[in-house]
Design a protein around this motif. Structure first.
Motif, PDB file in Angstrom:
ATOM      1  N   ALA A 230    -105.821 -15.256  83.998  1.00  0.00           N
ATOM      2  CA  ALA A 230    -106.142 -13.926  84.516  1.00  0.00           C
ATOM      3  C   ALA A 230    -105.764 -13.782  85.992  1.00  0.00           C
ATOM      4  CB  ALA A 230    -107.618 -13.623  84.313  1.00  0.00           C
ATOM      5  N   THR A 231    -105.930 -14.833  86.771  1.00  0.00           N
ATOM      6  CA  THR A 231    -105.625 -14.771  88.206  1.00  0.00           C
ATOM      7  C   THR A 231    -104.167 -14.416  88.448  1.00  0.00           C
ATOM      8  OG1 THR A 231    -107.344 -16.381  88.733  1.00  0.00           O
ATOM      9  CG2 THR A 231    -105.587 -16.095  90.370  1.00  0.00           C
ATOM     10  N   PHE A 232    -103.285 -14.906  87.592  1.00  0.00           N
ATOM     11  CA  PHE A 232    -101.850 -14.724  87.810  1.00  0.00           C
ATOM     12  C   PHE A 232    -101.238 -13.718  86.828  1.00  0.00           C
ATOM     13  CE2 PHE A 232    -103.233 -18.841  89.247  1.00  0.00           C
ATOM     14  CZ  PHE A 232    -102.814 -18.810  90.563  1.00  0.00           C
ATOM     15  N   SER A 233    -102.083 -12.851  86.272  1.00  0.00           N
ATOM     16  CA  SER A 233    -101.612 -11.926  85.233  1.00  0.00           C
ATOM     17  C   SER A 233    -100.957 -10.660  85.761  1.00  0.00           C
ATOM     18  CB  SER A 233    -102.766 -11.558  84.302  1.00  0.00           C
ATOM     19  OG  SER A 233    -103.750 -10.841  85.019  1.00  0.00           O
ATOM     20  N   SER A 234    -101.146 -10.342  87.031  1.00  0.00           N
ATOM     21  CA  SER A 234    -100.528  -9.128  87.597  1.00  0.00           C
ATOM     22  C   SER A 234    -100.411  -9.273  89.114  1.00  0.00           C
ATOM     23  CB  SER A 234    -101.370  -7.882  87.268  1.00  0.00           C
ATOM     24  OG  SER A 234    -102.595  -7.908  87.973  1.00  0.00           O
ATOM     25  N   VAL A 235     -99.608  -8.421  89.706  1.00  0.00           N
ATOM     26  CA  VAL A 235     -99.485  -8.407  91.166  1.00  0.00           C
ATOM     27  C   VAL A 235    -100.858  -8.121  91.777  1.00  0.00           C
ATOM     28  CG1 VAL A 235     -98.452  -7.197  93.134  1.00  0.00           C
ATOM     29  CG2 VAL A 235     -97.055  -7.718  91.108  1.00  0.00           C
TER      30      VAL A 235
END
Length: 83
Positions: free
Chosen positions: A65-70
């Motif tokens: 989740a931490t790296f799922s979007s800008v």
């Protein structure tokens, strides 16, 4: 996200995210995994973020989740203390 932080995140994603689409097509809330980023690429993104901003992600943030979007990356960096 029209900020220096957002621009830097996008630059790192373009260089390390191995996205299947051009970074210009990615919105702040686009799902980076749906855009082709693999788990391996997300580790490379994380390492590039740590090198660029001279910080270390705490273990609790090492989630998909931490790296799922800008936006989620920017929120994590802000939570760590990056302004």
């Amino acid at each position: 996200m029209e900020s220096v932080l957002g621009e830097k995140i996008r630059e790192i994603l373009a260089n390390h995210g191995k996205l299947a689409v051009d970074i210009a097509e990615i919105t702040d809330t686009s799902d980076l995994y749906a855009a082709g980023m693999t788990s391996h690429a997300s580790v490379n993104v994380m390492l590039a973020l740590e090198d660029t901003f001279d910080l270390e992600f705490p273990e609790k943030m090492l989630t998909k989740a931490t790296f799922s979007s800008v936006q989620s990356i920017a929120e994590a960096l802000t939570e760590i203390g990056l302004d």
